[in-house]
Design a protein around this motif. Structure first.
Motif, short mmCIF file in Angstrom:
data_model
loop_
_atom_site.label_atom_id
_atom_site.label_comp_id
_atom_site.label_asym_id
_atom_site.label_seq_id
_atom_site.Cartn_x
_atom_site.Cartn_y
_atom_site.Cartn_z
N THR A 1 0.83 -1.20 0.00
CA THR A 1 0.00 0.00 0.00
C THR A 1 0.86 1.25 0.00
N LEU A 2 1.84 1.29 0.88
CA LEU A 2 2.74 2.44 0.94
C LEU A 2 3.63 2.50 -0.30
N VAL A 3 4.10 1.35 -0.76
CA VAL A 3 4.93 1.30 -1.97
C VAL A 3 4.14 1.81 -3.16
N GLY A 4 2.85 1.43 -3.22
CA GLY A 4 2.01 1.87 -4.33
C GLY A 4 1.81 3.37 -4.37
N ILE A 5 1.79 4.01 -3.20
CA ILE A 5 1.67 5.47 -3.16
C ILE A 5 2.88 6.12 -3.82
N LEU A 6 4.05 5.54 -3.58
CA LEU A 6 5.29 6.09 -4.14
C LEU A 6 5.47 5.75 -5.60
N THR A 7 5.06 4.55 -6.00
CA THR A 7 5.32 4.09 -7.38
C THR A 7 4.11 4.25 -8.29
N GLY A 8 2.98 4.68 -7.76
CA GLY A 8 1.80 4.91 -8.59
C GLY A 8 1.17 3.63 -9.08
N THR A 9 1.11 2.59 -8.24
CA THR A 9 0.54 1.31 -8.65
C THR A 9 -0.37 0.76 -7.56
N GLY A 10 -1.28 -0.13 -7.98
CA GLY A 10 -2.07 -0.90 -7.04
C GLY A 10 -2.99 -0.06 -6.16
N ILE A 11 -3.33 -0.62 -5.02
CA ILE A 11 -4.27 0.00 -4.10
C ILE A 11 -3.69 1.26 -3.47
N GLY A 12 -2.36 1.31 -3.38
CA GLY A 12 -1.72 2.52 -2.83
C GLY A 12 -1.97 3.74 -3.70
N TYR A 13 -1.90 3.54 -5.02
CA TYR A 13 -2.16 4.65 -5.94
C TYR A 13 -3.62 5.09 -5.85
N THR A 14 -4.54 4.12 -5.73
CA THR A 14 -5.96 4.44 -5.60
C THR A 14 -6.20 5.24 -4.32
N PHE A 15 -5.59 4.80 -3.23
CA PHE A 15 -5.72 5.52 -1.96
C PHE A 15 -5.19 6.95 -2.10
N ASP A 16 -4.02 7.09 -2.70
CA ASP A 16 -3.39 8.40 -2.84
C ASP A 16 -4.23 9.31 -3.74
N MET A 17 -4.81 8.75 -4.80
CA MET A 17 -5.61 9.55 -5.72
C MET A 17 -6.85 10.12 -5.03
N TYR A 18 -7.56 9.28 -4.28
CA TYR A 18 -8.75 9.75 -3.58
C TYR A 18 -8.39 10.72 -2.46
N TYR A 19 -7.25 10.48 -1.82
CA TYR A 19 -6.84 11.36 -0.72
C TYR A 19 -6.50 12.76 -1.24
N LYS A 20 -5.79 12.82 -2.36
CA LYS A 20 -5.38 14.12 -2.90
C LYS A 20 -6.56 14.90 -3.47
N THR A 21 -7.59 14.19 -3.90
CA THR A 21 -8.79 14.87 -4.40
C THR A 21 -9.82 15.12 -3.30
N LEU A 22 -9.41 14.86 -2.04
CA LEU A 22 -10.24 15.09 -0.86
C LEU A 22 -11.53 14.27 -0.87
N ASN A 23 -11.50 13.14 -1.54
CA ASN A 23 -12.66 12.24 -1.55
C ASN A 23 -12.50 11.28 -0.38
N TYR A 24 -12.78 11.77 0.81
CA TYR A 24 -12.51 11.01 2.02
C TYR A 24 -13.44 9.81 2.19
N ASN A 25 -14.64 9.86 1.62
CA ASN A 25 -15.53 8.71 1.70
C ASN A 25 -14.94 7.51 0.95
N ALA A 26 -14.35 7.79 -0.22
CA ALA A 26 -13.69 6.73 -0.97
C ALA A 26 -12.43 6.26 -0.25
N VAL A 27 -11.72 7.18 0.41
CA VAL A 27 -10.55 6.80 1.21
C VAL A 27 -10.96 5.84 2.31
N GLY A 28 -12.09 6.10 2.96
CA GLY A 28 -12.58 5.20 4.00
C GLY A 28 -12.89 3.82 3.45
N LEU A 29 -13.47 3.75 2.24
CA LEU A 29 -13.78 2.46 1.63
C LEU A 29 -12.51 1.71 1.27
N VAL A 30 -11.52 2.42 0.73
CA VAL A 30 -10.25 1.79 0.39
C VAL A 30 -9.58 1.22 1.65
#
Length: 261
Positions: A209-238
């Motif tokens: 998850t953390l690696v994906g935030i840095l490398t732009g892959t997998g569930i980490g990238y999805t988490f980071d994308m929703y977090y940066k767009t302030l879509n906190y409801n989707a962040v909670g689901l992830v």
């Protein structure tokens, strides 16, 4: 004599506890961390999470995409772990005192294990990101390199604990190196090795998850994308999907451990 030893151990424990307390207060002073302020903000932080990270109908519509990236992350973690286990098996054989071929290969295997293990996965992600760019290969390699170091060390220790009687018996009969390894060493430490592999699969799913935030892959990238767009409801689901996946993998791993151990 026993009473004197007990008194000495008691004093050592008290001194050790005092050292920990002093280091804790010193660290808090240097970092300007106030425990009471942190404790007071817990109710407010909990309220914010309950109100902003709640799962809504809109966030549930994103569930198929979230599950797709989550499955991708799980498979990437399993692939990185199994490939690393194969490499670690050979490095473990070279590095173990029971099965080492020569001193050079033993030192080399231990050096590789030490370097790859002591550099965090996050650091490996940043190092590999410079060379391979932001893609799934970088995430896979970061997990792979970190896993090689951990499993090599674990495999070497498992092999070192193998009973020497069976090894010496096969050596006395003129058995080859590969026969000794396949008939005496591997069968004895295989359950422990499988247990370590399962443990690393669990660990890599969390780390991915953390690696994906840095490398732009997998569930980490999805988490980071929703977090940066302030879509906190989707962040909670992830977050919920990650927690459930980790718990399921942990339950499966524990069941497999009970079967093989």
């Amino acid at each position: 004599m026993n009473e004197k030893a007990m008194r000495k151990n008691r004093w050592q424990s008290v001194i050790f506890l005092l050292i920990i307390i002093v280091l804790t207060y010193w660290s808090s002073f240097i970092t300007q961390f106030n425990f009471w302020d942190g404790l007071v903000t817990i109710p407010e932080a909990t309220g914010w999470m309950l109100s902003n990270l709640s799962i809504t109908q809109d966030s549930l519509e994103r569930l198929p995409k979230i599950m797709e990236t989550l499955v991708e992350t799980i498979f990437m973690s399993i692939a990185a772990t199994t490939l690393a286990a194969a490499v670690s098996l050979f490095l473990g054989l070279f590095g173990s005192n029971t099965t080492k071929v020569n001193s050079f290969l033993s030192v080399f295997a231990r050096f590789v294990a030490s370097v790859s293990r002591n550099i965090p996965v996050v650091a490996w992600s940043l190092i590999l990101l410079i060379s391979f760019g932001q893609n799934s290969v970088t995430g896979f390699l970061a997990l792979f390199v970190g896993t090689v170091g951990f499993l090599t060390r674990a495999f070497m220790e498992s092999m070192d604990e193998v009973g020497q009687s069976s090894v010496e018996a096969l050596t006395a009969t003129g058995a080859t190196y590969f026969q000794i390894v396949s008939k005496a060493v591997i069968p004895q430490c295989l359950p422990q090795m499988l247990s370590w592999i399962l443990f690393m699969i669990e660990t890599n799913i969390r780390s991915a998850t953390l690696v994906g935030i840095l490398t732009g892959t997998g569930i980490g990238y999805t988490f980071d994308m929703y977090y940066k767009t302030l879509n906190y409801n989707a962040v909670g689901l992830v977050t919920l999907c990650i927690v459930i996946a980790v718990i399921l993998v942990d339950l499966i791993s524990n069941y497999i451990r009970k079967v093989i151990l």
